[in-house]
Design a protein around this motif. Structure first.
Motif, PDB file in Angstrom:
ATOM      1  N   PRO A 176      49.839   6.053 -24.335  1.00 37.26           N
ATOM      2  CA  PRO A 176      49.570   7.417 -23.875  1.00 37.26           C
ATOM      3  C   PRO A 176      49.018   7.469 -22.456  1.00 37.26           C
ATOM      4  CG  PRO A 176      48.699   7.105 -26.079  1.00 37.26           C
ATOM      5  CD  PRO A 176      49.211   5.770 -25.637  1.00 37.26           C
ATOM      6  N   ALA A 177      48.031   6.611 -22.149  1.00 37.69           N
ATOM      7  CA  ALA A 177      47.379   6.699 -20.847  1.00 37.69           C
ATOM      8  C   ALA A 177      48.379   6.428 -19.724  1.00 37.69           C
ATOM      9  CB  ALA A 177      46.220   5.706 -20.785  1.00 37.69           C
ATOM     10  N   LYS A 178      49.207   5.394 -19.889  1.00 37.74           N
ATOM     11  CA  LYS A 178      50.151   5.047 -18.839  1.00 37.74           C
ATOM     12  C   LYS A 178      51.229   6.128 -18.692  1.00 37.74           C
ATOM     13  CE  LYS A 178      52.670   1.118 -17.075  1.00 37.74           C
ATOM     14  NZ  LYS A 178      53.174  -0.224 -17.359  1.00 37.74           N
ATOM     15  N   SER A 191      50.851   9.249 -19.310  1.00 35.88           N
ATOM     16  CA  SER A 191      50.227  10.371 -18.626  1.00 35.88           C
ATOM     17  C   SER A 191      50.147  10.098 -17.121  1.00 35.88           C
ATOM     18  CB  SER A 191      48.850  10.609 -19.258  1.00 35.88           C
ATOM     19  OG  SER A 191      47.938  11.079 -18.346  1.00 35.88           O
ATOM     20  N   ASP A 192      49.822   8.871 -16.734  1.00 32.05           N
ATOM     21  CA  ASP A 192      49.805   8.481 -15.314  1.00 32.05           C
ATOM     22  C   ASP A 192      51.180   8.666 -14.681  1.00 32.05           C
ATOM     23  OD1 ASP A 192      47.198   7.763 -15.332  1.00 32.05           O
ATOM     24  OD2 ASP A 192      47.558   5.609 -15.524  1.00 32.05           O
ATOM     25  N   ASP A 211      52.779  14.723  -8.669  1.00 32.93           N
ATOM     26  CA  ASP A 211      52.240  14.599  -7.310  1.00 32.93           C
ATOM     27  C   ASP A 211      53.318  14.737  -6.239  1.00 32.93           C
ATOM     28  OD1 ASP A 211      49.665  14.313  -8.125  1.00 32.93           O
ATOM     29  OD2 ASP A 211      49.656  12.121  -8.069  1.00 32.93           O
ATOM     30  N   ALA A 216      51.400  12.760 -24.321  1.00 34.53           N
ATOM     31  CA  ALA A 216      50.599  12.586 -23.099  1.00 34.53           C
ATOM     32  C   ALA A 216      51.260  13.151 -21.840  1.00 34.53           C
ATOM     33  CB  ALA A 216      50.254  11.107 -22.899  1.00 34.53           C
ATOM     34  N   GLN A 238      50.960  16.931 -21.869  1.00 31.91           N
ATOM     35  CA  GLN A 238      49.603  17.411 -21.585  1.00 31.91           C
ATOM     36  C   GLN A 238      49.294  17.331 -20.102  1.00 31.91           C
ATOM     37  OE1 GLN A 238      46.774  15.359 -24.055  1.00 31.91           O
ATOM     38  NE2 GLN A 238      46.953  16.901 -25.663  1.00 31.91           N
ATOM     39  N   LYS A 291      48.240  20.593 -17.769  1.00 33.89           N
ATOM     40  CA  LYS A 291      47.015  20.604 -16.988  1.00 33.89           C
ATOM     41  C   LYS A 291      47.273  21.035 -15.543  1.00 33.89           C
ATOM     42  CE  LYS A 291      43.190  17.675 -18.222  1.00 33.89           C
ATOM     43  NZ  LYS A 291      42.807  16.284 -18.434  1.00 33.89           N
ATOM     44  N   ILE A 305      45.034  10.655  -3.519  1.00 31.40           N
ATOM     45  CA  ILE A 305      45.610  10.784  -4.866  1.00 31.40           C
ATOM     46  C   ILE A 305      45.733   9.408  -5.512  1.00 31.40           C
ATOM     47  CG2 ILE A 305      47.671  11.459  -6.146  1.00 31.40           C
ATOM     48  CD1 ILE A 305      48.151  13.587  -3.999  1.00 31.40           C
ATOM     49  N   LYS A 315      40.747   6.229 -12.156  1.00 30.85           N
ATOM     50  CA  LYS A 315      40.958   6.732 -13.516  1.00 30.85           C
ATOM     51  C   LYS A 315      41.554   5.634 -14.400  1.00 30.85           C
ATOM     52  CE  LYS A 315      43.565  10.279 -15.807  1.00 30.85           C
ATOM     53  NZ  LYS A 315      44.738  11.108 -15.641  1.00 30.85           N
ATOM     54  N   ALA A 316      42.585   4.965 -13.890  1.00 31.32           N
ATOM     55  CA  ALA A 316      43.252   3.947 -14.700  1.00 31.32           C
ATOM     56  C   ALA A 316      42.355   2.737 -14.911  1.00 31.32           C
ATOM     57  CB  ALA A 316      44.566   3.528 -14.031  1.00 31.32           C
ATOM     58  N   PHE A 364      36.956  15.990 -21.415  1.00 32.31           N
ATOM     59  CA  PHE A 364      36.062  16.076 -20.256  1.00 32.31           C
ATOM     60  C   PHE A 364      36.744  16.773 -19.088  1.00 32.31           C
ATOM     61  CE2 PHE A 364      33.448  12.856 -22.308  1.00 32.31           C
ATOM     62  CZ  PHE A 364      32.183  13.245 -21.894  1.00 32.31           C
ATOM     63  N   LYS A 400      36.847  17.701 -14.961  1.00 35.06           N
ATOM     64  CA  LYS A 400      36.454  17.021 -13.727  1.00 35.06           C
ATOM     65  C   LYS A 400      35.130  17.623 -13.243  1.00 35.06           C
ATOM     66  CE  LYS A 400      40.189  14.610 -13.557  1.00 35.06           C
ATOM     67  NZ  LYS A 400      40.014  14.241 -14.977  1.00 35.06           N
ATOM     68  N   LEU A 449      39.420   6.932 -23.245  1.00 36.64           N
ATOM     69  CA  LEU A 449      40.839   7.211 -23.470  1.00 36.64           C
ATOM     70  C   LEU A 449      41.042   8.496 -24.284  1.00 36.64           C
ATOM     71  CD1 LEU A 449      42.202   3.641 -24.293  1.00 36.64           C
ATOM     72  CD2 LEU A 449      42.675   4.971 -22.245  1.00 36.64           C
ATOM     73  N   ALA A 502      38.824  11.736 -22.335  1.00 32.91           N
ATOM     74  CA  ALA A 502      39.041  12.159 -20.954  1.00 32.91           C
ATOM     75  C   ALA A 502      40.470  11.891 -20.475  1.00 32.91           C
ATOM     76  CB  ALA A 502      38.051  11.435 -20.037  1.00 32.91           C
ATOM     77  N   TYR A 503      40.958  10.704 -20.710  1.00 35.26           N
ATOM     78  CA  TYR A 503      42.261  10.302 -20.171  1.00 35.26           C
ATOM     79  C   TYR A 503      43.386  11.137 -20.775  1.00 35.26           C
ATOM     80  CZ  TYR A 503      44.514   6.617 -17.438  1.00 35.26           C
ATOM     81  OH  TYR A 503      45.161   5.917 -16.475  1.00 35.26           O
ATOM     82  N   THR A 504      43.573  10.968 -22.076  1.00 39.52           N
ATOM     83  CA  THR A 504      44.557  11.764 -22.814  1.00 39.52           C
ATOM     84  C   THR A 504      43.815  12.297 -24.036  1.00 39.52           C
ATOM     85  OG1 THR A 504      45.223   9.769 -23.973  1.00 39.52           O
ATOM     86  CG2 THR A 504      46.570  10.419 -22.117  1.00 39.52           C
ATOM     87  N   PRO A 505      43.297  13.520 -23.956  1.00 35.54           N
ATOM     88  CA  PRO A 505      42.404  14.002 -25.013  1.00 35.54           C
ATOM     89  C   PRO A 505      43.118  14.257 -26.351  1.00 35.54           C
ATOM     90  CG  PRO A 505      42.622  15.640 -23.278  1.00 35.54           C
ATOM     91  CD  PRO A 505      43.471  14.480 -22.885  1.00 35.54           C
ATOM     92  N   ARG A 508      44.724  -2.644 -23.675  1.00 34.14           N
ATOM     93  CA  ARG A 508      43.723  -2.691 -22.608  1.00 34.14           C
ATOM     94  C   ARG A 508      42.576  -3.635 -22.924  1.00 34.14           C
ATOM     95  NH1 ARG A 508      46.258   1.699 -22.273  1.00 34.14           N
ATOM     96  NH2 ARG A 508      46.915   2.523 -20.266  1.00 34.14           N
ATOM     97  N   ASN A 520      48.887  -0.572 -11.027  1.00 33.31           N
ATOM     98  CA  ASN A 520      49.652   0.252 -11.951  1.00 33.31           C
ATOM     99  C   ASN A 520      49.956   1.627 -11.368  1.00 33.31           C
ATOM    100  OD1 ASN A 520      50.843  -0.069 -14.480  1.00 33.31           O
ATOM    101  ND2 ASN A 520      48.914  -0.868 -15.280  1.00 33.31           N
TER     102      ASN A 520
END
Lengths: 370, 306
Positions: free
Chosen positions: A207-209, A211-212, A219, A233, A236, A240, B4, B11-12, B116, B118, B203, B206-209, B219, B248
């Motif tokens: 999910p985190a990657k 979302s990145d 961007d 992800a 979302q 946002k 950015i 964040k990552a 969370f 910002k 994670l 905040a990251y992906t709620p 990780r 990444n």
């Protein structure tokens, strides 16, 4: 003492994992109105993920539930989160031994294990999802997901204002590439200015990657995001930033109400009920099913209220054209994104060519790695 | 663009940073914990559930810290007091964490929380480039940096930090000078496990709620490797985590702007970098002056004669 303890920990662990792999039986309370003739169907499923994954496996399980309601289906059963490989061979064998006469294996990696077990149990019918190997008692099934992907692309092409659409992609394999190309062709059929920017995450599930990756395309100006993975992800991340989102596999409109447009989705019950009927009637033959929207295996989820009526009309019109065969997604002339002609005018890609697709069509910004 | 990229980097890197700090605290006391991945998942799920039902993110962070601590105490009891094999215990802790959270997290899939927001640090966030890059994160990011400082201060400026380090280097000598070796090791495991849990809750909060099975996606293992890269030093851990996160973030953005480098090559970058760093780090080790705690991985028994 130390060894004893270690032994205890390991055996406790084995018992724990052993328990989680027990099949979850769902016997029907009363086999009401059982058909007089024909074979009773006892069906079992091997799932690659948990039924609660809100994606791939969840969709298969919805299909199983519909099939379980057929009068001649006396029992359905599944084992979830089965690793692809030796473990799956053991579990498929155990299902065959327990008397299930119809077994579905729902991930590509189960292909060889399924074939191996199929050879040992000639009286059991096996159906493997997304592979290409068959046997006397083993067939395959999959869906033409590129058809609804094309329609999702139409929605994206109509809705984008920046003409940049972000595609968070899993792995550079033909299935994913086919989806990206169909989506792009759909988008550019209504908006020739649209560009689809592809970002590979090399994950099915992170999910985190993911979302990145969505943020990376947001961007650079994308205002519509879609993806191929099982997590919400990327959607979302889009919501946002005030961008729009097109999902995959299942409807996630409740999770991203402010961004949700639609999603290409699976309706596995179409194929599951059909196969169960064939096994029941004794008419089943090993075949390679690759169904599209016409047969109802794949579809586009209802378009949300964010989509204007005129766009809905265009999508419906194109949907009817695809279902009638009037509109072929991969018909020439198609150029690849390097300017070469990939499909000549007046021809269309064969199923074999589609299954091995390894180029991006014009309008995709990205690299297939080939 | 640079701000950015820096923002995405931090964040990552943050979930990995929390987990790496946890691993450093444990390993400094002589205990290896390969259960970081499992502890992160415990932290992620317990934090998410708390936030979902109470609506309090603060409480969620606290619960996730203590829940991971509770699960981590299993590793502590086995390795510190029962002197079990640390590798086996840690590996089973990871598998236990994955299974346990999958089981209890079933009903949580598909639920969402607001997570969370910002937090713009007044004044500082207005500075061009640096402001948007560094001072517009959520509170957990600032907390992770604060913990880096606290861990450093603890290890090098307090006597308890010195005791803890001596326990990891030479427990017999520490014991002789009246330090309770087992107690220090257990405390390190508990606090370290809690920190790993914070990485997980970053994670899911905040990251992906949202919660998803196995959402830490490896990780915890990267954190275990980063400990060696960081040479058991918390400020180097910060550099390592951000470097890993940065590569990444960079490779994803290179794809987004349309580079023609093969996606396979780009995906390899963070791992190539890890291998190179490990090679350099081990080459340094061979020249003597190893930063690795001398008794890392060895159980301590007062009755043992060496």
């Amino acid at each position: 003492m130390k060894k004893l303890l270690l032994l205890a920990v390991i055996s406790a662990f084995l018992v724990f994992t052993g328990c989680t792999n027990q099949p979850k039986e769902e016997a029907k309370p009363e086999p009401a109105a059982k058909a007089e003739t024909g074979k009773e169907v006892k069906a079992a499923f091997i799932y690659v993920g948990p039924v609660g994954d809100a994606g791939w496996t969840y969709a298969h399980d919805m299909g199983r539930k519909v099939m379980a309601d057929l009068p001649f289906v006396t029992e359905t059963n599944y084992i979830e989160s089965v690793p692809e490989g030796a473990e799956s061979t053991r579990l498929i064998t155990s299902l065959a031994q327990k008397g299930y006469n119809l077994i579905f294996t729902t991930s590509f990696g189960y292909m060889d294990p399924t074939l191996e077990v199929a050879n040992k149990f000639p009286e059991v019918t096996f159906m493997h999802c997304s592979g290409y190997k068959t046997a006397e008692n083993m067939g395959t099934y999959f869906g033409r997901m590129y058809e609804p992907r094309y329609l999702a692309g139409v929605v994206a092409g109509k809705m984008t204002k920046s003409n940049i659409i972000g595609y968070v992609a899993a792995f550079p394999i033909p299935e994913v590439i086919r989806g990206i190309n169909a989506f792009t062709l759909g988008a550019r059929s209504v908006n020739p200015e649209a560009v689809v920017k592809v970002v590979w995450t090399q994950t099915w599930f992170d999910p985190a990657k993911e979302s990145d990756a969505a943020e990376a395309v947001l961007d650079v100006g994308a205002d519509v995001i879609t993806m191929h993975q099982d997590t919400p992800a990327p959607l979302q991340a889009a919501e946002k930033r005030g961008a729009l989102a097109i999902g995959y596999n299942s409807v996630m409109s409740e999770q991203v109400p402010g961004a949700w447009l639609t999603a290409p989705v699976w309706n596995w019950e179409a194929v599951y009920t059909k196969i169960a009927e064939e096994v029941h009637n004794g008419t089943w033959e090993p075949s390679q099913i690759w169904w599209g929207m016409e047969e109802g295996l794949v579809d586009i989820a209802p378009l949300s209220d964010l989509v204007p009526e005129d766009v809905k009309a265009v999508v419906n019109e194109k949907k009817a054209q695809i279902m009638s065969g009037e509109l072929k997604v991969f018909a020439g002339e198609l150029k690849d994104n390097k300017g070469n002609i990939a499909v000549a005018a007046g021809t269309e890609m064969s199923d074999g060519e589609m299954l091995g697709m390894n180029f991006f069509v014009e309008g995709v910004q990205g690299d297939t790695g080939n | 663009m640079i701000e950015i990229l820096l923002f995405a980097t931090i964040k990552a890197g943050t979930p990995i940073l929390f987990a790496t700090l946890g691993a450093i605290v444990m390993e400094r006391s002589g205990i290896i914990n390969l259960g970081i991945e499992g502890l992160m998942l415990i932290g992620a799920l317990s934090g998410f559930v708390t936030a979902l039902y109470t609506g309090s993110l603060f409480l969620a962070v606290v619960v996730s810290f203590f829940a991971s601590m509770a699960v981590g105490s299993i590793h502590g009891i086995i390795t510190v007091y029962l002197r079990g094999n640390q590798i086996v215990s840690g590996l089973s802790l990871t598998m236990f964490g994955i299974g346990l959270t999958a089981l209890f997290g079933r009903g949580m899939v598909g639920k969402t929380i607001s997570g969370f927001d910002k937090f713009h640090i007044p004044g500082l966030s207005k500075i061009p480039v640096i402001g948007p890059a560094l001072f517009r994160h959520d509170l957990l990011v600032y907390l992770s940096v604060l913990i880096v400082v606290l861990v450093s201060l603890f290890f090098y400026k307090t006597k308890w930090g010195l005791y803890l380090r001596s326990v990891g280097e030479n427990p017999a000598a520490a014991d002789t000078s009246g330090i309770n070796v087992l107690k220090y090791r257990m405390m390190a495991v508990l606090v370290g496990s809690g920190l790993a849990g914070l990485g997980g809750c970053y994670l899911s909060l905040a990251y992906t709620p949202f919660w998803m099975e196995n959402m830490s996606a490896g990780r915890g293992w990267i954190a275990v490797a980063l400990v060696i890269f960081a040479q058991w030093n918390s400020t180097r851990a910060l550099a390592g985590a951000y470097l890993f996160g940065g590569i990444n973030a960079l490779q994803l953005r290179m794809q987004a702007v349309g580079t023609t480098i093969s996606p396979h090559l780009l995906a390899m970058l963070p791992y190539i970098f890890t291998i190179i760093v490990l090679i350099i780090a081990t080459m340094r080790l061979e020249k003597g002056s190893s930063p690795e705690p001398e008794s890392l991985g060895l159980p301590y028994d007062r009755e043992d004669r060496k």
